[in-house]
Design a protein around this motif. Structure first.
Motif, PDB file in Angstrom:
ATOM      1  N   ASP A  63       0.752  -1.178   0.113  1.00  0.00           N
ATOM      2  CA  ASP A  63      -0.076   0.080  -0.165  1.00  0.00           C
ATOM      3  C   ASP A  63       0.938   1.481  -0.077  1.00  0.00           C
ATOM      4  O   ASP A  63       0.434   2.332  -0.420  1.00  0.00           O
ATOM      5  N   LEU A  64       2.075   1.105   0.532  1.00  0.00           N
ATOM      6  CA  LEU A  64       3.152   2.157   0.468  1.00  0.00           C
ATOM      7  C   LEU A  64       3.814   2.567  -0.683  1.00  0.00           C
ATOM      8  O   LEU A  64       4.283   3.570  -1.071  1.00  0.00           O
ATOM      9  N   LEU A  65       3.946   1.462  -1.557  1.00  0.00           N
ATOM     10  CA  LEU A  65       4.901   1.307  -2.680  1.00  0.00           C
ATOM     11  C   LEU A  65       4.699   2.498  -3.566  1.00  0.00           C
ATOM     12  O   LEU A  65       5.620   3.145  -4.064  1.00  0.00           O
ATOM     13  N   LEU A  66       3.512   2.733  -4.265  1.00  0.00           N
ATOM     14  CA  LEU A  66       3.133   3.760  -5.089  1.00  0.00           C
ATOM     15  C   LEU A  66       3.755   5.107  -4.854  1.00  0.00           C
ATOM     16  O   LEU A  66       4.177   6.075  -5.428  1.00  0.00           O
ATOM     17  N   GLY A  67       3.318   5.344  -3.393  1.00  0.00           N
ATOM     18  CA  GLY A  67       3.665   6.916  -2.886  1.00  0.00           C
ATOM     19  C   GLY A  67       5.010   6.902  -2.710  1.00  0.00           C
ATOM     20  O   GLY A  67       5.903   7.945  -3.204  1.00  0.00           O
ATOM     21  N   TYR A  68       5.862   5.813  -2.128  1.00  0.00           N
ATOM     22  CA  TYR A  68       7.218   5.908  -2.280  1.00  0.00           C
ATOM     23  C   TYR A  68       8.008   6.123  -3.508  1.00  0.00           C
ATOM     24  O   TYR A  68       8.999   6.863  -3.799  1.00  0.00           O
ATOM     25  N   GLU A  69       7.467   5.589  -4.495  1.00  0.00           N
ATOM     26  CA  GLU A  69       7.938   5.619  -5.893  1.00  0.00           C
ATOM     27  C   GLU A  69       7.752   7.010  -6.676  1.00  0.00           C
ATOM     28  O   GLU A  69       8.681   7.483  -7.178  1.00  0.00           O
ATOM     29  N   GLU A  70       6.641   7.448  -6.255  1.00  0.00           N
ATOM     30  CA  GLU A  70       6.391   8.958  -6.804  1.00  0.00           C
ATOM     31  C   GLU A  70       7.299   9.713  -5.998  1.00  0.00           C
ATOM     32  O   GLU A  70       7.704  10.589  -6.706  1.00  0.00           O
ATOM     33  N   ASP A  71       7.691   9.564  -4.590  1.00  0.00           N
ATOM     34  CA  ASP A  71       8.479  10.437  -4.154  1.00  0.00           C
ATOM     35  C   ASP A  71       9.816  10.487  -4.672  1.00  0.00           C
ATOM     36  O   ASP A  71      10.613  11.398  -4.913  1.00  0.00           O
ATOM     37  N   ARG A  72      10.268   9.401  -4.809  1.00  0.00           N
ATOM     38  CA  ARG A  72      11.687   8.905  -5.479  1.00  0.00           C
ATOM     39  C   ARG A  72      11.991   9.472  -6.729  1.00  0.00           C
ATOM     40  O   ARG A  72      12.948  10.059  -7.052  1.00  0.00           O
ATOM     41  N   GLN A  73      10.953   9.381  -7.698  1.00  0.00           N
ATOM     42  CA  GLN A  73      10.972   9.913  -8.939  1.00  0.00           C
ATOM     43  C   GLN A  73      10.940  11.366  -8.671  1.00  0.00           C
ATOM     44  O   GLN A  73      11.576  12.001  -9.701  1.00  0.00           O
ATOM     45  N   ASP A  74      10.470  11.852  -8.070  1.00  0.00           N
ATOM     46  CA  ASP A  74      10.480  13.274  -7.785  1.00  0.00           C
ATOM     47  C   ASP A  74      11.632  13.918  -7.683  1.00  0.00           C
ATOM     48  O   ASP A  74      12.372  14.852  -8.167  1.00  0.00           O
ATOM     49  N   TRP A  75      12.469  13.231  -6.641  1.00  0.00           N
ATOM     50  CA  TRP A  75      13.850  13.487  -6.423  1.00  0.00           C
ATOM     51  C   TRP A  75      14.628  13.197  -7.727  1.00  0.00           C
ATOM     52  O   TRP A  75      15.435  14.113  -7.775  1.00  0.00           O
ATOM     53  N   GLU A  76      14.294  12.152  -8.353  1.00  0.00           N
ATOM     54  CA  GLU A  76      15.166  11.884  -9.520  1.00  0.00           C
ATOM     55  C   GLU A  76      15.066  13.002 -10.601  1.00  0.00           C
ATOM     56  O   GLU A  76      15.833  13.351 -10.998  1.00  0.00           O
ATOM     57  N   GLY A  77      13.848  13.354 -10.747  1.00  0.00           N
ATOM     58  CA  GLY A  77      13.595  14.257 -11.721  1.00  0.00           C
ATOM     59  C   GLY A  77      14.046  15.729 -11.364  1.00  0.00           C
ATOM     60  O   GLY A  77      14.102  16.413 -12.332  1.00  0.00           O
ATOM     61  N   ASP A  78      13.653  16.157 -10.231  1.00  0.00           N
ATOM     62  CA  ASP A  78      13.942  17.607  -9.690  1.00  0.00           C
ATOM     63  C   ASP A  78      15.324  17.619  -9.471  1.00  0.00           C
ATOM     64  O   ASP A  78      16.050  18.860  -9.778  1.00  0.00           O
ATOM     65  N   ALA A  79      15.809  16.735  -8.917  1.00  0.00           N
ATOM     66  CA  ALA A  79      17.321  17.200  -8.201  1.00  0.00           C
ATOM     67  C   ALA A  79      18.423  16.266  -9.065  1.00  0.00           C
ATOM     68  O   ALA A  79      19.427  16.734  -9.037  1.00  0.00           O
ATOM     69  N   TYR A  80      18.181  15.270  -9.475  1.00  0.00           N
ATOM     70  CA  TYR A  80      19.230  14.192  -9.921  1.00  0.00           C
ATOM     71  C   TYR A  80      18.818  13.764 -11.335  1.00  0.00           C
ATOM     72  O   TYR A  80      18.690  12.546 -11.679  1.00  0.00           O
ATOM     73  N   PRO A  81      18.321  14.718 -12.479  1.00  0.00           N
ATOM     74  CA  PRO A  81      18.023  14.234 -13.834  1.00  0.00           C
ATOM     75  C   PRO A  81      18.891  13.659 -14.626  1.00  0.00           C
ATOM     76  O   PRO A  81      18.647  12.957 -15.491  1.00  0.00           O
ATOM     77  N   ASN A  82      20.313  13.869 -14.464  1.00  0.00           N
ATOM     78  CA  ASN A  82      21.302  13.698 -15.221  1.00  0.00           C
ATOM     79  C   ASN A  82      21.951  12.211 -15.222  1.00  0.00           C
ATOM     80  O   ASN A  82      22.755  12.074 -14.356  1.00  0.00           O
ATOM     81  N   SER A  83      21.337  11.290 -15.795  1.00  0.00           N
ATOM     82  CA  SER A  83      21.903  10.093 -15.699  1.00  0.00           C
ATOM     83  C   SER A  83      23.350   9.734 -16.120  1.00  0.00           C
ATOM     84  O   SER A  83      23.884   8.730 -15.824  1.00  0.00           O
TER      85      SER A  83
END
Length: 229
Positions: free
Chosen positions: A102-122
């Protein structure tokens, strides 16, 4: 100490730490273990994620529990000097484990926000660590514990730091089941990396056979045999 996955032994380890923390005067939360998920519930989440869950994580959700909560805190008794920690363990003040379907989608949304906003350059090494992961445990300070989805190290448990920790990208278990067994064997200290770091051994991850783990057991009054099946 066994690392073969045994859910009953895993629960025994969690309950033992709660008992020892209470004996010392620390605070504990009730251990919450909900019923396993159904195949349909898991597939519904997988459809939203766009991929199949890593097998060890999926099996725990399907066979053991769909949601688990565990926690303790010794901050007050440290402040009141009711307990003294050796220097190498001085950063420890709590233990926590919280994961669930039940927590997984929320956790992943938050991680993806960090990825996209702060760490976008792979192309950048630090940023790249945030990419292609599945976060299952939100540490609470902006960091995450996640499962690697890149083929080379698929399924390994990895630490994601948001603020430059040297432990960013560190693999702390070969798979989710190993993580549960070994993390429970040190009382789920953390999950901030500076709390579990004393128990980390290179190429082993969180290591319940380490010298610091033995010291931790002495502080809590744990006989290592109590943590066996």
């Amino acid at each position: 100490m066994t690392t073969t996955f045994n859910f009953e032994l895993f629960k025994k380890r969690l309950n033992l730490f709660l008992e020892k923390i209470e004996d010392l005067g620390g605070e504990t939360d009730p251990l919450t273990i909900e019923k396993p998920a159904t195949e349909e519930e898991i597939k519904a989440v997988e459809a939203k994620l766009g991929y199949t869950l890593p097998p060890h994580f999926r099996e725990v959700l399907l066979e053991n529990t769909a949601h688990l909560e565990f926690g303790w805190d010794i901050d007050d008794i440290i402040d009141e000097e009711d307990i003294s920690l050796p220097d190498k363990l001085a950063e420890i003040f709590r233990g926590k484990l919280l994961f669930g379907l039940d927590l997984l989608l929320g956790y992943e949304e938050d991680r993806q926000d960090w990825e996209g906003d702060a760490y976008p350059n792979s192309d950048k090494e630090y940023d790249r660590v945030w990419h292609n992961k599945m976060s299952f445990f939100q540490v609470g300070n902006g960091d995450y514990i996640a499962i690697e989805l890149e083929p080379e190290n698929y399924g390994k448990v990895v630490y994601l730091s948001h603020d430059g920790s040297e432990n960013h990208g560190l693999y702390i278990a070969d798979n989710f089941k190993e993580f549960l067994m070994n993390y429970a064997a040190v009382g789920c200290t953390g999950g901030e990396d500076w709390q579990w770091e004393p128990f980390y051994t290179k190429d082993k991850g969180i290591d319940p056979t380490s010298k610091n783990t033995k010291t931790w057991y002495k502080v809590l009054g744990i006989n290592p045999k109590e943590l066996e099946g």
